[in-house]
Design an enzyme around this catalytic site. Structure first.
Site, short mmCIF file in Angstrom:
data_model
loop_
_atom_site.label_atom_id
_atom_site.label_comp_id
_atom_site.label_asym_id
_atom_site.label_seq_id
_atom_site.Cartn_x
_atom_site.Cartn_y
_atom_site.Cartn_z
CB CYS A 157 -13.26 55.93 -63.89
SG CYS A 157 -13.98 55.02 -62.51
CG HIS A 679 -10.69 56.17 -59.92
ND1 HIS A 679 -11.63 56.87 -60.66
CD2 HIS A 679 -9.47 56.55 -60.41
CE1 HIS A 679 -11.01 57.64 -61.54
NE2 HIS A 679 -9.70 57.46 -61.41
#
Length: 743
Positions: A157, A679
């Site tokens: 990510c 994230h």
């Protein structure tokens, strides 16, 4: 891949309903015909076919429309022919050469030469394949382009977020969709022989192609790992670090300067800043000239001032992005433990406020006030590591920035001396095996905080004197208060009678040669060099119970980190305040000492940065992560950054231009959660739509503009707004090509 070329050839024929003898397949990596795949028994691995790369499927016929069965033979003989050919792009995948992989890419285009180069192909008049390249899924007519997500390959990510921000930079999107290959610097030893630029360009084209099916970035990740092993594997990494590598790597791959000239910088010699800055920039462009420089590079004015002679040095250096600290104030809280030499008070912790960019003299002054230091006394600061003194901070001009928040400091309150003293460090050791007072035991282990004493270098020191020093310093830590008062009384009359507390505990003092120091008038030699004299204080478990040892064991950190309290939207940290902190004058750290040409010595000069030239795209990195020897911390601070009208006009030191410096936000790389398990996402604004989207790996969704600001914002992308200039968005450019390809 264990599959064979023949299986790939057969599968292509089945999917597109083609006759095998009339079909050729090509290695089409990077949209370039590399080689004809005519050895049907060759493994795909041996043919250097990578996962998710493109394969060109070609069917030939003569001018009358009849099929030509000599495709393989004529190509193998490297003959050029003017037969009309039909080409189809297919996607090679590791997942069993499934029909699905081919069926989703059933685009066709017509060309008149099987030997077209990639540049010719991209410049073809109809431009069909250029606009249909590399995407999977159905085309939705009229839907906005650029809303394609990226598959997460496993903790990628961070990479997906950075890529989406770059591919949605309008200047880059236009550049890589056009024929950028002629600018690739294949010979640059600092580059990646063009492969990083090709991989990035290929990925960008897929993301801007029609369709909304997520794209796998695996070919790009493969190239990235090859040239930047730090990003190999599937661990979480930092999106800003990846951005820095990509911008630098793409610049080197696309540097238009093929042979860099050697240019010697000249002194200002009284010339104006304008002239010197332009000269520095011209010299930089003579060696570094690429789309990355055109779009992302600006220029600092860097001013150094020698603290000794006042010599001023001014240079003008390029920058690719700004890394801004999240600072609220210019002060710093520091906690230390103060030990007294005469046993008048127990060890006491003090917390003081000092300038963030101050020096040791500022810390000493603050502590002197806090502990009511008397005339005739002084403070010596020591950094403690592994139960010993690691270094003495006895130079008053040492920068406080050299002291980390997780360091532990002991401050010793000592009498002033006319001459520089010799120090004695008393290092505590305890017997974990409880061998009583057996000095020959080999189980002694250091613990606690060492004590520090000083003697004149010409003073004769005896064993009795050494024992007295230790007893004075330990007196406030005795549990028996009556004994403590007795010792303090002895201290005040300067006597050497310690008979009463001698029965309380026995001091076993050992020198570095493992020889016991007895309470006698025997002379003890103290080395002259600082901290050379180390004497061990051996403690049995029984004797340790007679002391309040928490004074020795609990040495506080300089600053105990705690997550900052949540800030409301009414009291945020302004991005302008972060910029002010970044541009504030501060001394260089000792590792970056400056050689003063006037003093002919290394000096800890003060440094001041100013913005001189701003780029078209300004990338701002918010320094949310801090590192020390033992901890990694993330600041969740909410920064109030402008989305519109980010005005930097007053921050430009170059007053030659009267043009206002206004920027508009168009992309944000966000980081959520902790450093280890966080994230990343990207917020992107499609310019012509004037709408924001959240790119969360493969998922893309619309968001409201008021949701763009959050405490997760990590890297900000701003684009210059020209006064009176029309929007220069990529969306209209892409949509125009999209419509023409559908006619």
């Amino acid at each position: 891949m264990q599959d064979r070329v023949g299986e790939l050839h057969k599968k292509a024929c089945e999917v597109f309903d083609l006759i095998p003898d009339e079909t050729c397949i090509w290695d089409y990596y990077g949209r370039t015909r590399h080689s004809l795949m005519d050895n049907l028994e060759k493994a795909l691995d041996d043919a250097n076919i990578q996962m998710d790369q493109d394969i060109l499927v070609e069917v030939t016929s003569d001018a009358n429309g009849s099929l030509d069965g000599g495709c393989m033979g004529s190509i193998q003989e490297n003959e050029y022919f003017e037969r009309e050919s039909t080409s189809l792009i297919a996607d090679a995948s590791k997942s069993g050469l499934s029909n699905e992989n081919f069926a989703s890419n059933n685009y066709t285009s017509r060309s008149y030469s099987s030997s077209l180069t990639q540049s010719q192909y991209l410049r073809s008049s109809n431009g069909e394949l250029d606009n249909m390249h590399g995407t999977s899924g159905m085309i939705t007519r009229g839907s906005p382009l650029g809303l394609t997500g990226l598959l997460n390959l496993g903790n990628t990510c961070f990479m997906n977020s950075a890529i989406q921000c770059l591919v949605h930079t309008p200047e880059f999107a236009r550049y890589f969709r056009e024929d950028y290959h002629r600018e690739i610097n294949w010979q640059n030893p600092l580059g990646m022989v063009g492969e990083l630029a090709l991989a990035f360009g290929e990925l960008l084209r897929k993301l801007w192609a029609p369709g909304r099916t997520p794209v796998s970035p695996r070919p790009f990740k493969t190239k990235l790992s090859r040239f930047a092993p730090q990003f190999s594997g599937y661990n979480q990494h930092d999106s800003q670090e990846l951005l820095a590598f990509l911008l630098d790597g793409l610049h080197e791959d696309l540097n238009r300067v093929k042979h860099r000239p050697y240019i010697k910088s000249k002194d200002a010699d009284g010339r104006s800043d304008d002239e010197v800055a332009d000269e520095y920039w011209a010299n930089h462009i003579a060696r570094n000239n690429s789309i990355i420089v055109d779009v992302c590079q600006g220029q600092y004015k860097s001013t150094l001032v020698c603290p000794a002679c006042g010599k001023v040095s001014v240079t003008f250096d390029p920058f690719m992005y700004l890394s801004l600290p999240l600072q609220f104030t210019s002060t710093r809280s520091m906690t230390v433990m103060v030990f007294t030499f005469d046993g008048s008070t127990p060890p006491t912790p003090y917390t003081v406020i000092v300038p963030k960019q101050g020096r040791c003299r500022d810390l000493i002054q603050a502590l002197s006030n806090a502990c009511s230091l008397r005339n005739g006394e002084r403070l010596v600061i020591a950094e403690i590591r592994n139960h010993r003194i690691h270094r003495l901070l006895d130079d008053p001009v040492v920068q406080l920035s050299t002291i980390n928040d997780d360091d532990r400091l002991a401050v010793y309150r000592l009498p002033k001396m006319d001459k520089k003293p010799s120090y004695i460090q008393f290092v505590h050791r305890r017997d974990d095996l409880d061998n009583g007072s057996n000095i020959s035991s080999t189980s002694w282990k250091p613990y606690g905080v060492p004590l520090l004493a000083q003697v004149s270098r010409n003073e004769t020191v005896t064993g009795m004197h050494i024992h007295e020093m230790v007893r004075k310093m330990l007196a406030p830590m005795q549990k028996n208060q009556e004994s403590q008062h007795s010792v303090q009384s002895s201290v005040s009359t300067r006597t050497q009678t310690y008979h009463t507390d001698g029965s309380k505990f026995q001091l076993q003092l050992i020198d570095d040669s493992n020889t016991a120091i007895e309470q006698s008038n025997d002379t003890i030699r103290i080395p002259q060099s600082s901290l050379a004299a180390v004497i061990f204080v051996n403690w049995s478990k029984a004797d340790l119970k007679k002391l309040n040892i928490h004074h020795l064991e609990n040495l506080p950190e300089v600053f105990k980190y705690a997550p900052p309290a949540k800030r409301t939207r009414g009291e945020p940290l302004s991005l302008y305040a972060c910029l002010d902190a970044f541009l504030r004058e501060e001394p260089l750290v000792p590792e970056d000492m400056w050689y003063c040409p006037r003093c002919k010595e290394q000096r800890q000069a003060s440094k001041k940065l100013d913005l001189w030239r701003l780029p078209e795209v300004l990338v701002i990195h918010l320094k949310r992560f801090s590192f020390s020897r033992t901890t990694k911390q993330k600041l969740e601070t909410f920064v109030n950054f402008p989305i519109h009208d980010f005005d930097l006009t007053n921050y430009i030191a170059n007053k030659k231009s009267s043009e206002r410096q206004i920027y508009e936000l168009y992309a944000v790389s966000n980081h959520y959660g902790s450093m280890a398990s966080g994230h990343y996402t990207a917020y992107i604004k499609l310019l012509d739509e004037d709408r924001w989207y959240n790119f969360d790996d493969s998922h893309v969704s619309a968001i409201n503009e008021e949701d763009v600001k959050s405490g997760a914002a990590y890297v900000l992308f701003y684009r210059r707004v020209r006064d009176g200039a029309a929007s220069n968005g990529i969306q209209s450019y892409v949509n125009q090509n999209h419509r023409s390809s559908q006619r």
